[in-house]
Design a protein around this motif. Sequence first.
Motif, PDB file in Angstrom:
ATOM      1  N   LEU A   7       0.863  -1.331  -0.045  1.00  0.00           N
ATOM      2  CA  LEU A   7      -0.101   0.051  -0.023  1.00  0.00           C
ATOM      3  C   LEU A   7       0.837   1.316   0.003  1.00  0.00           C
ATOM      4  N   ASP A   8       0.303   2.376  -1.114  1.00  0.00           N
ATOM      5  CA  ASP A   8       0.999   3.628  -0.854  1.00  0.00           C
ATOM      6  C   ASP A   8      -0.206   4.295  -0.641  1.00  0.00           C
ATOM      7  N   PHE A   9       0.110   5.494   0.096  1.00  0.00           N
ATOM      8  CA  PHE A   9      -0.833   6.630   0.321  1.00  0.00           C
ATOM      9  C   PHE A   9      -0.327   8.011  -0.150  1.00  0.00           C
ATOM     10  N   GLY A  10      -1.203   8.700  -0.768  1.00  0.00           N
ATOM     11  CA  GLY A  10      -0.906  10.157  -1.069  1.00  0.00           C
ATOM     12  C   GLY A  10      -0.916  10.535  -2.598  1.00  0.00           C
ATOM     13  N   PRO A  11      -0.663  11.947  -2.832  1.00  0.00           N
ATOM     14  CA  PRO A  11      -0.927  12.107  -4.095  1.00  0.00           C
ATOM     15  C   PRO A  11       0.146  12.175  -5.205  1.00  0.00           C
ATOM     16  N   TYR A  12       0.494  10.661  -5.460  1.00  0.00           N
ATOM     17  CA  TYR A  12       1.608  10.415  -6.418  1.00  0.00           C
ATOM     18  C   TYR A  12       1.138  10.153  -7.699  1.00  0.00           C
ATOM     19  N   VAL A  13       0.917  11.374  -8.410  1.00  0.00           N
ATOM     20  CA  VAL A  13       0.288  11.457  -9.654  1.00  0.00           C
ATOM     21  C   VAL A  13       1.116  12.265 -10.473  1.00  0.00           C
ATOM     22  N   PHE A  14       2.216  13.061  -9.948  1.00  0.00           N
ATOM     23  CA  PHE A  14       2.732  14.187 -10.863  1.00  0.00           C
ATOM     24  C   PHE A  14       3.727  13.675 -11.870  1.00  0.00           C
ATOM     25  N   PRO A  15       4.118  14.458 -12.886  1.00  0.00           N
ATOM     26  CA  PRO A  15       5.027  14.033 -13.736  1.00  0.00           C
ATOM     27  C   PRO A  15       6.587  14.066 -13.401  1.00  0.00           C
ATOM     28  N   GLN A  16       7.009  13.281 -14.307  1.00  0.00           N
ATOM     29  CA  GLN A  16       8.536  13.281 -14.016  1.00  0.00           C
ATOM     30  C   GLN A  16       9.417  14.491 -14.544  1.00  0.00           C
ATOM     31  N   GLN A  17       8.784  15.186 -15.364  1.00  0.00           N
ATOM     32  CA  GLN A  17       9.194  16.479 -15.698  1.00  0.00           C
ATOM     33  C   GLN A  17       8.169  17.621 -15.462  1.00  0.00           C
ATOM     34  N   ILE A  18       8.428  18.387 -14.583  1.00  0.00           N
ATOM     35  CA  ILE A  18       7.167  19.316 -14.256  1.00  0.00           C
ATOM     36  C   ILE A  18       7.487  20.485 -14.907  1.00  0.00           C
ATOM     37  N   PRO A  19       6.291  20.828 -15.764  1.00  0.00           N
ATOM     38  CA  PRO A  19       6.366  21.937 -16.655  1.00  0.00           C
ATOM     39  C   PRO A  19       6.289  23.313 -15.923  1.00  0.00           C
ATOM     40  N   ASP A  20       6.993  24.197 -16.312  1.00  0.00           N
ATOM     41  CA  ASP A  20       7.209  25.730 -15.908  1.00  0.00           C
ATOM     42  C   ASP A  20       5.751  26.640 -15.755  1.00  0.00           C
ATOM     43  N   PHE A  21       5.807  27.562 -15.073  1.00  0.00           N
ATOM     44  CA  PHE A  21       4.406  28.507 -14.928  1.00  0.00           C
ATOM     45  C   PHE A  21       4.185  29.087 -16.290  1.00  0.00           C
ATOM     46  N   VAL A  22       2.947  28.942 -16.447  1.00  0.00           N
ATOM     47  CA  VAL A  22       2.432  29.433 -17.788  1.00  0.00           C
ATOM     48  C   VAL A  22       1.258  30.646 -17.348  1.00  0.00           C
ATOM     49  N   PRO A  23       1.335  31.955 -17.425  1.00  0.00           N
ATOM     50  CA  PRO A  23       0.551  32.740 -17.143  1.00  0.00           C
ATOM     51  C   PRO A  23      -0.650  32.668 -18.157  1.00  0.00           C
ATOM     52  N   GLY A  24      -2.033  33.164 -17.390  1.00  0.00           N
ATOM     53  CA  GLY A  24      -3.101  33.292 -18.065  1.00  0.00           C
ATOM     54  C   GLY A  24      -4.107  34.395 -17.845  1.00  0.00           C
TER      55      GLY A  24
END
Length: 262
Positions: free
Chosen positions: A121-138
Amino acid sequence: MAQHTEERIAHGALVFVAPHPVLAELARDLARGITDPAVMALPVDILVGLHRLRPRLPARGRRQLGIQTEQIRDAEGRPMWKKVRPGRLRKHLLACHRVLDLSVSNAPVYGLAGRLLRHRLDFGPYVFPQQIPDFVPGKEPVFFGAANDRRADLVARHGIRMLPNGVFGAALAAELAGAAAVVNLHYTEGVYTEAPRLLAACLAGKPVMSEPLAPPLVAGRHYLPLGPLPTQPDLAALQARFATEIAARHRFAEILLKMRRA
């Protein structure tokens, strides 16, 4: 409850099995985050949304990872969704080589099986990518997801743009590309974290604006409380903290690499 055909999404040797369009969207987002060929080569079947799937034995020569996506308890221990059957989750725990439950608050639901099979069992939000995108304004905050009276009231009260229900894939990505932030509104009262929506925001390079989320997320540091948007430099700084303190510590690839060592 409407019945949906299981969708199978291959990403190298990884195969995601999703029994609902919303879960298929999560599966595609998880797949997008795996960019290392060595991880993509792992022979793992990933069952996304165990509450909608019957327990099954792993295919011969392949590992099986189950992902439990539902909120069963909130961070304060209050029961949430009645439709999740703990007995089914325990059967999945017996059948899978490993189970990832996206909420640590759900740990008590597994009972004795969870204590005996804690190594699975593992618990927690382990969903994120290996390469995390930079901030994009909107330009403006955007909410996507199923509507109910509670969410509709919050959308109207805070002047949030709400996308039509059922926007997925490239159409959703195009909408999020112009957003200033991705808004997270709870379906019902509670303190909990909708990890799939946080993943969608991360992939789009957007900060999250949300009602209270469960630890380790901290309002004002990792996400914005509902209200006016701060300046672009403040948004970029918040997104950078989220990337280093949350996303980088909860990559989905970490769980897949545990499957290799199992």
